[in-house]
Design a protein around this motif. Sequence first.
Motif, PDB file in Angstrom:
ATOM      1  N   PRO A 185     -14.257  24.438  72.975  1.00 13.37           N
ATOM      2  CA  PRO A 185     -13.265  22.846  73.445  1.00 13.37           C
ATOM      3  C   PRO A 185     -12.230  23.559  74.784  1.00 13.37           C
ATOM      4  O   PRO A 185     -13.106  24.421  75.383  1.00 13.37           O
ATOM      5  N   ASP A 186     -11.232  23.200  75.554  1.00 10.88           N
ATOM      6  CA  ASP A 186     -11.160  23.478  76.548  1.00 10.88           C
ATOM      7  C   ASP A 186     -10.580  25.060  76.360  1.00 10.88           C
ATOM      8  O   ASP A 186     -10.413  25.677  75.414  1.00 10.88           O
ATOM      9  N   LEU A 187     -10.412  25.720  77.892  1.00 13.70           N
ATOM     10  CA  LEU A 187     -10.421  27.545  77.731  1.00 13.70           C
ATOM     11  C   LEU A 187      -9.366  27.580  77.784  1.00 13.70           C
ATOM     12  O   LEU A 187      -9.226  28.227  77.145  1.00 13.70           O
ATOM     13  N   GLY A 188      -8.416  27.373  78.116  1.00 11.90           N
ATOM     14  CA  GLY A 188      -7.245  27.788  77.533  1.00 11.90           C
ATOM     15  C   GLY A 188      -6.819  27.314  76.259  1.00 11.90           C
ATOM     16  O   GLY A 188      -6.415  28.595  75.782  1.00 11.90           O
ATOM     17  N   PHE A 189      -7.380  27.044  75.670  1.00 13.39           N
ATOM     18  CA  PHE A 189      -6.902  26.547  74.741  1.00 13.39           C
ATOM     19  C   PHE A 189      -7.540  28.099  74.064  1.00 13.39           C
ATOM     20  O   PHE A 189      -6.855  28.065  72.862  1.00 13.39           O
ATOM     21  N   VAL A 190      -8.958  28.010  74.490  1.00 13.79           N
ATOM     22  CA  VAL A 190      -9.831  29.022  73.655  1.00 13.79           C
ATOM     23  C   VAL A 190      -9.379  30.357  73.300  1.00 13.79           C
ATOM     24  O   VAL A 190      -9.042  30.955  72.709  1.00 13.79           O
ATOM     25  N   ILE A 191      -8.741  30.462  74.851  1.00 17.89           N
ATOM     26  CA  ILE A 191      -7.839  31.884  75.176  1.00 17.89           C
ATOM     27  C   ILE A 191      -6.995  32.024  74.014  1.00 17.89           C
ATOM     28  O   ILE A 191      -6.709  33.370  73.628  1.00 17.89           O
ATOM     29  N   SER A 192      -5.932  31.104  73.922  1.00 16.75           N
ATOM     30  CA  SER A 192      -4.914  31.228  73.178  1.00 16.75           C
ATOM     31  C   SER A 192      -4.613  31.069  72.107  1.00 16.75           C
ATOM     32  O   SER A 192      -4.005  32.024  70.785  1.00 16.75           O
ATOM     33  N   LEU A 193      -6.503  30.991  70.980  1.00 14.48           N
ATOM     34  CA  LEU A 193      -6.436  30.691  70.129  1.00 14.48           C
ATOM     35  C   LEU A 193      -6.677  32.199  70.371  1.00 14.48           C
ATOM     36  O   LEU A 193      -7.256  32.986  68.971  1.00 14.48           O
ATOM     37  N   LEU A 194      -7.975  33.047  70.758  1.00 14.69           N
ATOM     38  CA  LEU A 194      -8.367  33.816  70.611  1.00 14.69           C
ATOM     39  C   LEU A 194      -7.665  34.831  70.873  1.00 14.69           C
ATOM     40  O   LEU A 194      -7.557  36.395  69.817  1.00 14.69           O
ATOM     41  N   GLY A 195      -6.442  35.416  71.150  1.00 12.54           N
ATOM     42  CA  GLY A 195      -5.221  36.188  71.812  1.00 12.54           C
ATOM     43  C   GLY A 195      -5.406  37.105  72.311  1.00 12.54           C
ATOM     44  O   GLY A 195      -6.270  36.866  72.354  1.00 12.54           O
ATOM     45  N   LYS A 196      -4.861  37.499  72.771  1.00 12.76           N
ATOM     46  CA  LYS A 196      -4.588  38.632  73.695  1.00 12.76           C
ATOM     47  C   LYS A 196      -5.743  39.896  73.246  1.00 12.76           C
ATOM     48  O   LYS A 196      -6.813  40.730  74.351  1.00 12.76           O
ATOM     49  N   ASP A 197      -6.439  40.836  72.253  1.00 15.87           N
ATOM     50  CA  ASP A 197      -6.721  41.040  72.232  1.00 15.87           C
ATOM     51  C   ASP A 197      -8.499  40.818  72.316  1.00 15.87           C
ATOM     52  O   ASP A 197      -8.981  41.533  72.903  1.00 15.87           O
ATOM     53  N   LYS A 198      -8.461  40.200  71.464  1.00 20.52           N
ATOM     54  CA  LYS A 198      -9.843  39.833  71.886  1.00 20.52           C
ATOM     55  C   LYS A 198     -10.298  38.955  73.383  1.00 20.52           C
ATOM     56  O   LYS A 198     -11.581  39.336  73.992  1.00 20.52           O
ATOM     57  N   SER A 199      -9.706  39.127  73.797  1.00 21.94           N
ATOM     58  CA  SER A 199     -10.165  37.927  75.544  1.00 21.94           C
ATOM     59  C   SER A 199     -10.193  39.116  76.072  1.00 21.94           C
ATOM     60  O   SER A 199     -10.768  39.021  76.618  1.00 21.94           O
ATOM     61  N   LEU A 200      -9.125  39.684  75.948  1.00 24.61           N
ATOM     62  CA  LEU A 200      -9.356  41.265  76.965  1.00 24.61           C
ATOM     63  C   LEU A 200     -10.211  42.375  76.383  1.00 24.61           C
ATOM     64  O   LEU A 200     -10.932  42.197  77.482  1.00 24.61           O
ATOM     65  N   ALA A 201     -10.373  42.277  74.992  1.00 22.25           N
ATOM     66  CA  ALA A 201     -11.666  43.082  74.903  1.00 22.25           C
ATOM     67  C   ALA A 201     -13.268  42.247  75.288  1.00 22.25           C
ATOM     68  O   ALA A 201     -14.133  42.831  75.681  1.00 22.25           O
ATOM     69  N   ARG A 202     -13.650  41.183  75.092  1.00 19.46           N
ATOM     70  CA  ARG A 202     -14.767  40.205  75.633  1.00 19.46           C
ATOM     71  C   ARG A 202     -14.631  40.156  77.068  1.00 19.46           C
ATOM     72  O   ARG A 202     -15.964  40.516  77.513  1.00 19.46           O
ATOM     73  N   LEU A 203     -13.793  40.148  77.802  1.00 20.12           N
ATOM     74  CA  LEU A 203     -13.669  40.192  79.357  1.00 20.12           C
ATOM     75  C   LEU A 203     -14.191  41.569  79.452  1.00 20.12           C
ATOM     76  O   LEU A 203     -14.892  41.237  79.965  1.00 20.12           O
ATOM     77  N   SER A 204     -13.374  42.864  79.256  1.00 13.09           N
ATOM     78  CA  SER A 204     -13.717  43.905  80.101  1.00 13.09           C
ATOM     79  C   SER A 204     -15.680  44.642  79.890  1.00 13.09           C
ATOM     80  O   SER A 204     -15.756  44.867  80.430  1.00 13.09           O
ATOM     81  N   LYS A 205     -15.290  43.590  78.603  1.00 13.41           N
ATOM     82  CA  LYS A 205     -17.215  44.130  78.546  1.00 13.41           C
ATOM     83  C   LYS A 205     -18.233  43.805  78.928  1.00 13.41           C
ATOM     84  O   LYS A 205     -19.161  44.025  79.589  1.00 13.41           O
ATOM     85  N   HIS A 206     -17.547  42.527  80.010  1.00  8.13           N
ATOM     86  CA  HIS A 206     -18.497  41.818  81.236  1.00  8.13           C
ATOM     87  C   HIS A 206     -17.771  42.602  82.293  1.00  8.13           C
ATOM     88  O   HIS A 206     -18.777  41.528  83.384  1.00  8.13           O
ATOM     89  N   VAL A 207     -17.331  43.223  82.790  1.00 11.38           N
ATOM     90  CA  VAL A 207     -16.902  43.323  84.940  1.00 11.38           C
ATOM     91  C   VAL A 207     -17.819  44.507  84.655  1.00 11.38           C
ATOM     92  O   VAL A 207     -18.176  45.549  83.789  1.00 11.38           O
TER      93      VAL A 207
END
Length: 467
Positions: A445-467
Motif C-alpha cells: 500500500p501507499d508508503l506514507g500509510f505503511v510508515i504511519s502503521l509501522l510507527g516510529k520504532d519500527k520505521s527508524l530501526a528498519r531504515l537504520s539497518k540499511h544506511v
Amino acid sequence: MIKTRIAPSPTGNLHLGTVRTALYNQLLAKSLAGKFCFRLEDTDRTRSNEDFTKEIIEGFKWLNIDWDGDMVRQSERGSHYQEYVDQLIANSKAYKCYANAEELEEMRKAQRAKKLPEGYDNRGRKLSTEQIKQYESDERKFVIRLNLGIDRNIEWNDVVRGPMSINTKDIGGDPIIQKFDGQVLYNFAVVVDDHAMEMTHVFRGEDHLTNTAKQIAIYQALDFQQPIFGHLPLIFTKDKQKLSKRKHGDIAGVDKYRKEGYLPEALVNYLIATSYSAIDDTEIYSLDESAKTFDPHRISKSPAIYDIAKLNWFNREYISKFSHDELMAHLKPYLKYDLSVFTETQQTDLIDAIRGNLNKFDEINNNVSYFFDDEEIEEKQIKFVDEGKPVLNKLLDVLSADGFDFSNASQIKEEINKIGEELGLKAKQLFWPIRLALSSRSHGPDLGFVISLLGKDKSLARLSKHV
RNA sequence: GCCCCCAUCGUCUAGUGGCCUAGGACACACGGUUUUCAUCCGUGCAACAGGGAUUCGAAUUCCCUUGGGGGUACCA
C-alpha cells in the motif's frame, strides 16, 4: 414432478467432481421446480467409513447445497433389495453362479492368451442340475448374476450426449448383482433405489456410461420404468487425467478450498461454469440465478480442465463485492496477527488497501506480516536498497526529527515526495528502496500509510539497518 | 486387447449451413491512471487436429485418420 439426486459413496473426501454432479442435478431440479435428494452409497462395507460420511455432509453444508427429505443410506435398505433379487431368480432373469476366483482367473487368462475381450463367459447360465447339486453339496459359495440374454443393443437418449448405444456383449458378461455374502452390488442397488425414490433424471459423470447400460438391463429385467439419463464430462487436470485425490492430491477435495479461504459461492460458480455457459454470457451467478435459465442441453460434452487461476478470479470477484465489515468478518478466522494494535481507521484503511490483492482469505497474513515481523529482503532486491541509500538517509533524518507526527500518513507522503524532488528521482528510484527497507516487499500500500502503521520504532530501526 | 466417449485461442467456452476476416471470459504481454502494488481503463497475443465427401456455401452435416480420455471388479 421431476426428481434428481446426488449419490456419493463415503470412500473418500468430498470430491470436486461429486460437487459438480450435485450442482447440475440441483440445477435441473430447481429449474423444473422438482426435488433434489441425497443418497449415501455405502454398500461397500469395507471401504465406506463414517468419517468420510461426516466430511461429505459437512462439505455440502459449507457449499450451501441442501437436499429435500432425509439422507437415504443404502446400507440400511438391505431387505428392500432381497425381494427384487428373489423376484429375478423366480423369473429366471437371474441365476446362481458358483464359479470361484481361481476358475474366473483361469478363464480370463485364456481370454487374454487368445486376445479375446475379457469378461465372464456366462457359463453359469447352462449349469446342469447335477452340477448344481454337486456344487450345493460341496457348499460352494455363489453369487447372483443377471441373465443378459441374447446379445442386443441397449439404447438410450442421453440428455447431454444424444443417442447412445452399447451392446450387451461388450459389458463384460452377465453382471453380478449380489455377492456371495448377500451384499447387493452397486449397479443393482442404484436401480432399486432410484426406482424406489422415484428418480426421474439421473445425471452423473461419464465414467458411468457402461454402468448405465448395465443398469438399463436391470431396469428392463425388473420391469421398472427407467429415468432420463445424462452423462456429464469429467474434470481433468493439465495432464489430461481425471482429477483424483490419488494422482493430484488435495486439489481434488473440497476441504482444501474451505481451509484456504475460498468462498463457497465462488467454488460453486466456478464448478458450474466449467462445463456450462449461461445463455447470455453472464459469468458471475449464484446457483439460484443459474437455475432460472438452466438448460441441460447446454452442458458441454468435452472434459473441463481444472484451472486454479480461473477459480481465483471468481473468488476475487466475490470478495470484491463485500463491504469492509463483511470482509473483516470473513478474514478474522484466517488472521494470524492482531490488528487491534492499530486504530479502527487504520485497520479499515489497511484492509481496503490490500483487499484487491487477495485471491483467498488465507493470503491476508502474507499481506500484513511485515507490519509485525522483521523479514529478510530477497537477495536480488538488495541492490535496489543499496542504490537508494541517499533516499533512506534523508528519510531517516526527517523521521528522526523531534516530535515528528507518525499518525499523519499524508504528511509523511509529502515528506517522501519532497525528498524525491530534492534528489531529482523518478518514482521507482524513490519508492522502491524505501518500500524494500521498510517492508522487505516490492509491492504494498501507499508508503506514507505503511510508515504511519509501522510507527516510529519500527520505521527508524528498519531504515537504520540499511544506511 | 475390446467397448464407449470427446475434439474451436494456453484454459473455460459462444457458435446447430451464409450474420465468422470465429465472439466473450480467465491467463499472459503492452500502454494509461495512481510519481510506487493492487484496483480500474485501453490495446494486443492467440483457436475451428488432419484428410476426404455433401453443398452455390461448412467450425457447424457425413466418413476416415490422428490425438486424448473413460470403462473393462464378488469397488462405487
